[in-house]
Enzyme design. Structure first.
Site, short mmCIF file in Angstrom:
data_model
loop_
_atom_site.label_atom_id
_atom_site.label_comp_id
_atom_site.label_asym_id
_atom_site.label_seq_id
_atom_site.Cartn_x
_atom_site.Cartn_y
_atom_site.Cartn_z
N HIS A 268 0.84 -1.20 0.00
CA HIS A 268 0.00 0.00 0.00
C HIS A 268 0.87 1.26 0.00
O HIS A 268 0.45 2.32 -0.48
CB HIS A 268 -0.91 0.03 1.24
CG HIS A 268 -2.05 -0.92 1.16
ND1 HIS A 268 -1.97 -2.20 1.64
CD2 HIS A 268 -3.30 -0.78 0.66
CE1 HIS A 268 -3.13 -2.82 1.44
NE2 HIS A 268 -3.95 -1.98 0.85
N ASP B 2 -4.22 -5.61 -8.54
CA ASP B 2 -4.53 -4.97 -7.27
C ASP B 2 -4.75 -3.49 -7.55
O ASP B 2 -4.50 -3.00 -8.66
CB ASP B 2 -3.38 -5.21 -6.28
CG ASP B 2 -3.81 -5.05 -4.83
OD1 ASP B 2 -4.94 -4.60 -4.58
OD2 ASP B 2 -3.01 -5.40 -3.94
#
Length: 237
Positions: A78, A150
């Site tokens: 992230h 993703d």
């Protein structure tokens, strides 16, 4: 490996919880330990397979994620780039077993994470690696289901050249590009794709193959539940 029941509903409006059965779940940085089903690949396979089949019986298509697995990492994609340096034979015997078993026994789709799989392609994340997506998953695993990236609004991608990642992902055989964390960035991703198409940087043959996969896997497509998308031989069964 993680399982999402929120992806691509079929035939009726329904929602399901999100499960993350990533292996080796004991790492503070990735927080996989708080999301994993188990650390034993056999247990993960058994639970995940039953869960996905249950979703499919209720008209929901599942997505398993995040290949190639996040449990061994010490960095959260992230925020940062991350590399998985484990030898391929180790991954095939452990981390990847749940992925292959579920993909072989269901109609599940596959999400590719932003992790550099150094045993196959050390130069770019798996989510836009031709060697990983086309070479490993399509050609060696014989998986012909839908592949999604993703979230592209993650530090491992967004802090670098997003447009390059988008073009490489599509040319590698990715079918769907995910923009989730910041929906406004959809327009930037769309512009990257549009500009690449205008400049002739997209592989049209690969895009046609992707279109065919998406049509086969559309919500209204008539498919038999739990039909394998990887051959039993390829899955080692």
């Amino acid at each position: 490996m993680r399982i999402s029941g929120k992806a691509l509903l079929r035939r009726r409006e329904t929602r399901a919880r999100t499960w993350r059965p990533d292996r080796f779940p004991f790492d503070f940085h990735t927080l996989i330990g708080q999301r994993a089903l188990a650390s034993d690949p056999a247990v993960v396979s058994e639970i995940a397979l039953a869960f996905v089949r249950g979703l499919e019986a209720s008209g929901v298509t599942a997505t398993v994620k995040h290949f190639p697995g996040l449990g061994r990492l010490h960095t959260d994609t992230h925020h940062f780039m991350a590399s998985l340096d484990t030898p391929r034979d180790v991954l095939e015997a452990s981390d990847w077993r749940p992925f292959r078993n579920v993909l072989a026994g269901t109609n599940a789709q596959l999400m590719i994470g932003h992790v550099n799989l150094t045993a196959i392609d050390p130069d770019r994340p798996a989510s836009h690696s031709l060697r990983v997506i086309d070479g490993l998953i399509r050609k060696q695993w014989h998986y012909q289901g839908v592949i999604i990236t993703d979230d592209l609004v993650m530090g491992a991608i967004y802090g670098h050249d997003v447009c390059t990642a988008v073009v490489e992902a599509l040319n590698a055989g990715v079918d769907l590009l995910l923009v989730a964390y910041d929906g406004a960035q959809f327009y930037r991703i769309f512009a990257c794709t549009s500009d690449a198409a205008t400049a002739g940087k997209l592989d049209l043959a690969t895009l046609r193959e992707s279109e065919a996969r998406l049509r086969r896997n559309a919500p209204d497509a008539q498919r038999q539940p739990s039909s394998p998308q990887i051959t039993a031989q390829a899955a080692g069964e």
